[in-house]
Write an enzyme that holds these catalytic residues in place. Structure first.
Site, PDB file in Angstrom:
ATOM      1  CB  CYS A 151       2.941  -9.591   6.192  1.00 41.62           C
ATOM      2  SG  CYS A 151       2.386  -8.213   7.182  1.00 41.62           S
ATOM      3  CG  HIS A 209       3.325 -13.101  10.069  1.00 44.14           C
ATOM      4  ND1 HIS A 209       4.371 -12.929   9.184  1.00 44.14           N
ATOM      5  CD2 HIS A 209       2.750 -11.878  10.207  1.00 44.14           C
ATOM      6  CE1 HIS A 209       4.418 -11.657   8.822  1.00 44.14           C
ATOM      7  NE2 HIS A 209       3.447 -10.996   9.415  1.00 44.14           N
TER       8      HIS A 209
END
Ligand code: GLN
Length: 235
Positions: A94, A190
């Site tokens: 990310c 994630h």
């Protein structure tokens, strides 16, 4: 740390550690130890210098301002560039992906240069992507699962291939997910991603060790994977 110990660099966990991404380091360390290798997680904090001698480097997700701080620090690290140029795997999640790219638009509206280790640039999407993310990977057999929570819309250039194709969720925003250049990998997954996706963890480790690895039989991981893959159908 002895020469035979695999050094796993956890870069700036105090600013790049949202959603448990620092767990990726523990996962890699354990997967090595279960196979009989010595391994150690080496946290690299803002008050230190990135060692160029580690075997692998990890960057997690981060809040918008923390991301700018981390990018400023890592951009000045010749050691990280040297290690990556020598083939050390680098895995960014990310904010980590965005920092590894060519540039990203910060919360301040400014386009910040990234490290340029991935050919991907990130601007702000209209809507925040918050969802389960399922990806059909290019390099691996099994689907990748995770969750995403970001505002980035990332566009790859010819210097990177996607990590995979989005089956569910947003990823980069154009139907692809993540970016790969050599041994540098970025993703929006994630989870931590490497806990949820053992094949991806072992791909990174195979690059470190220079040979492929026999899968580990871990029933907890299998249960987690089937639960998360079922979630793509029900929500
Ligand atoms: N701040 C970045 C974004 O929103 C990265 C977020 C994250 O790392 N989860 O796009």
């Amino acid at each position: 740390m002895s020469d035979s110990t695999v050094g796993i660099g956890l870069l700036l966990p105090e600013v790049l550690g949202t959603y448990g991404d620092s767990g990726n380091a523990q996962v890699l360390c354990k997967r090595l130890q279960w196979r009989g290798y010595d391994a150690e997680v080496v946290p690299v904090t803002l008050d230190s210098t990135v060692p160029s001698t580690l075997d692998l480097y990890l960057l997690g997700g981060g809040e918008d301002m923390a991301q700018v701080l981390a990018a400023d620090f890592l951009r000045n690290s010749k050691e990280l560039r040297r290690a990556a140029a020598a083939g050390a795997p680098v895995f960014g999640v990310c904010a980590g992906l965005q920092i590894l790219g060519t540039w990203f638009r910060g919360i301040d509206g400014v386009d910040h240069p990234g490290l340029g280790l991935l050919d991907i640039a990130t601007s702000a999407a209209e809507e925040r992507a918050v969802a389960e993310l399922v990806v059909e990977p290019e390099l691996l057999g099994a689907p990748l699962t995770g969750f995403e929570n970001h505002q980035g819309a990332s566009v790859r250039g010819p210097g990177s291939t996607p990590l995979g194709r989005v089956v569910r969720g947003t990823g980069n925003g154009d139907g692809t997910e993540g970016a790969v250049t050599g041994h540098v990998v970025g993703t929006y997954l994630h989870g931590p991603a490497l806990a949820r996706n053992p094949e991806l963890a072992d791909l990174l480790l195979s690059w470190v060790l220079g040979h492929s690895l026999k899968p580990l039989e871990l029933s907890e991981v299998d249960t987690l994977r089937s639960e998360r893959l079922a979630a793509r159908r029900t929500r």
